[in-house]
Each structure stands twice: as C-alpha cells, then as structure tokens.
Design a protein around this motif. Sequence first.
Motif, PDB file in Angstrom:
ATOM      1  N   THR A   1     -47.699 -68.668   4.622  1.00 16.36           N
ATOM      2  CA  THR A   1     -46.307 -69.544   4.581  1.00 16.36           C
ATOM      3  C   THR A   1     -45.130 -69.244   5.208  1.00 16.36           C
ATOM      4  O   THR A   1     -44.766 -67.993   5.047  1.00 16.36           O
ATOM      5  N   GLU A   2     -44.457 -70.147   5.709  1.00 14.03           N
ATOM      6  CA  GLU A   2     -43.178 -69.797   5.985  1.00 14.03           C
ATOM      7  C   GLU A   2     -41.850 -70.788   5.506  1.00 14.03           C
ATOM      8  O   GLU A   2     -42.565 -71.864   4.898  1.00 14.03           O
ATOM      9  N   VAL A   3     -40.968 -70.445   4.933  1.00 17.73           N
ATOM     10  CA  VAL A   3     -40.110 -71.357   4.142  1.00 17.73           C
ATOM     11  C   VAL A   3     -39.747 -72.645   4.896  1.00 17.73           C
ATOM     12  O   VAL A   3     -39.351 -73.510   4.196  1.00 17.73           O
ATOM     13  N   LYS A   4     -39.759 -72.548   6.364  1.00 21.59           N
ATOM     14  CA  LYS A   4     -39.711 -73.832   7.019  1.00 21.59           C
ATOM     15  C   LYS A   4     -40.692 -75.000   6.804  1.00 21.59           C
ATOM     16  O   LYS A   4     -40.404 -76.027   6.682  1.00 21.59           O
ATOM     17  N   ASP A   5     -41.811 -74.546   6.241  1.00 22.38           N
ATOM     18  CA  ASP A   5     -42.596 -75.469   5.796  1.00 22.38           C
ATOM     19  C   ASP A   5     -42.255 -76.453   4.452  1.00 22.38           C
ATOM     20  O   ASP A   5     -42.761 -77.261   4.009  1.00 22.38           O
ATOM     21  N   LEU A   6     -41.152 -75.599   3.755  1.00 24.62           N
ATOM     22  CA  LEU A   6     -40.662 -76.419   2.554  1.00 24.62           C
ATOM     23  C   LEU A   6     -39.340 -76.916   2.770  1.00 24.62           C
ATOM     24  O   LEU A   6     -38.869 -77.666   1.872  1.00 24.62           O
TER      25      LEU A   6
END
Length: 337
Positions: A132-137
């Motif tokens: 997961t990368e925070v850009k996904d959120l």
Amino acid sequence: MKDLKNYSLLANNTFGIDVRASRFVEYDSEEELRHFLTEDTGLHAPLLSIGGGSNLLFTADFPGVVLHSAIKGMEVVRETEEWVEIRVGAGEVWDDFVAFSVSNHWYGAENLSIIPGEVGASAVQNIGAYGTEVKDLIVEVETLCVADGTSRRFTNAECQYAYRKSIFKGELKGKYVVTYVTYRLSKLPVYRLDYGNIRDELQKEGCEVNLENLRRVIIRIREAKLPDPAVIGNAGSFFMNPIIPVSQFHELQKQYPEIPNYPMGEGGIKVPAGWMIERCGWKGRALGRAAVHDKQALVLINRGGATADEIVHLSQEVVKSVKEKFGVTICPEVNFI
Ligand code: EPU
C-alpha cells in the motif's frame, strides 16, 4: 504557538543527531502559519518544514527557521455507504490516524501501521509498506504558499505521486506547507495480503482476517525488523529500492537466480536494496558509531552518539559496494539537510 531560539533538534529527528536550529516555530492553526508566513521577519531566513523528523538526516546546524505543524483534528467531511473521507491535521501522528481508522472499521490504512512520522509528511513522502502507498488513499492536500501565505489545494493527480515521491519533494520543494490531508477509506472490507509473508503470518496465528488482526500482524512484522527510533536512532529505510531496466535485471538474474523482484510495468523492475546490501556483507556491520541494522540491511542506525558525517560515510561505502557488486546505483530515501 511555540517560538524558540537556538533550539536543539535532538528530539525532532529520529536519527538522534544533536544539531541546532537558529529558530523553531510550532504553529497550532492555519491562521498562525499564515501570520508567520506573511508578517514575520523570520521570512527572510531559510525555512525548513519538518514533520516527525523520521526521514531526515541533519548534517549541520540549520541557520534558519524550522517550522513544525501542531495542527490537529480528524474530521469526517464526506461519506457514502461505501466510503468515508476524513480531513486530518498535518500535525497528527500518522499512526494515530491509522489506529482511529481501524477502530472505526474503515479499510485502507492498516498496512501502513506504525510508520513513524506525521500526517503532513505522509503526503509529501508518499509513505508506503506491505503493498500500500498513501497515494492510494489521498483525495486532496491543503497547503499554504510559503511566498505569500495563500491557500492552495492539490488534488491527488496534482500531487504527481510516484514511489516515495511527490511534487512537494520535486518541482515545488519548499514552496508549500501542508496543513491538512483528506483521505478516503472504504467501509467495505478490502484487504491487501499479498505482500511478503502477511498472509502466512495471519494463517500461522490461525486468526480471522479482520482489520484488528491485520494491524497486529503488520506491527509485529515491522517490530521484528525495524529498530524502534526511541531506542536506536534510525530513519527507517535509508535507501530507496532501485527500479532497473528489464534487460539489466535479466543479466543479474542469470548470476543470482534467487534475486527478489517486483515488476513495475514498463517502468522496469524494482529490486530490494536491502537484499543487495546484505549480499555485499554489510548486514550488522559498523563503521564507527554508525552501522547497518542486523535485522534489515536497508536501515542504517546510530549506535549512540554518531555524527551525521559517520552516517553519511557509511552510506557512501554501502553505495560503493552495491555499485561494484551489482552494477546498480542505490539512492538515499532519507533527506539530507
Ligand atoms: N531483504 C534481504 N535482506 C535484508 C532486507 C531485505 O534479503 O536485510 C529482502 C527480503 O527478504 C525481501 C526483500 O528484500 O525479499 C524486501 O524486504 P522487505 O519486505 O523487508 O522490504 P524492503 O524492500 O526492504 C520496503 C520499504 C519499507 C517497507 C517494506 C515493507 C522502501 C525504501 N522501503 O522495504 O519502508 O516497510 O518495504 O513494505 O521502499 C521506509 O520507507 O522507511 C520503510 C521502512
């Protein structure tokens, strides 16, 4: 608001380097930050905005103003039956947001459990772990412009996210200060279990796949490999994992069939730097008071009282070895100040 002169940054960098800033300003609200940016004489000094200091290496005293956000708050701003959007102050501790999300049964942030640092930096650094990368959120990032204190919102696309990169570390470095980040999380179960040994660890425990268990397993895996900065100074991964051309990867694979790899589409193949550093014999080795961590070779540690020069010297030796053995240049993830 805190406003301190000749301030020791020891407690503001997880590497535990004892350097000073000419001035340290901590603001509690967007208004205080705007006031500082537009009215304060500090404007003429160099500015450095920091979060939890978990990704920095101060190499000397900072002859200017270090800015730190104490903007707090986690507020639901929009929701449907499927998702929820939460606007979070840049000064919130990142893992407090993850814990808050998990306790509300919102999905998406759990794989990023116990990453050190704060919410503002999460959006600058595009923190990532376990698939997961925070850009996904991230939905949007609110900022103030350093030059004139005006507000500017960046959509996810405008942030130009890539692996451990954003426009705030690139083209607009030092030009905007993050004040709030809005994240979208799912109300419906979505799990990312495919990275490394996560699925196995859950199965080994024989426990149900749910948010609490996943957070617990991730915390356990991280704690086993990554030193606690409160005990041993470090900044997490010191280097980024290099992305190399497919042709170069095939050559390496002939020599090292077991080399781990993560295909990145047309961009090339990501190869774990930690694996290469270990094969160069660095894992657990020290040079002076700096060392390569014995449980995760991507992490450099301060064995106690190390200077930034000692850490930089060790990092240069590691880079040299990896280049000589594998023909790959690895680059620091840590920001040198
Ligand atoms: N490996 C070794 N020896 C080592 C370290 C790693 O052989 O000393 C091998 C592992 O066996 C595995 C592969 O390299 O096959 C990847 O290792 P790991 O899963 O530990 O992750 P990493 O690539 O070393 C990255 C992130 C970490 C993140 C983990 C898990 C970067 C720069 N680092 O590390 O992020 O927690 O994946 O997703 O991308 C950070 O950025 O500060 C950080 C800790």
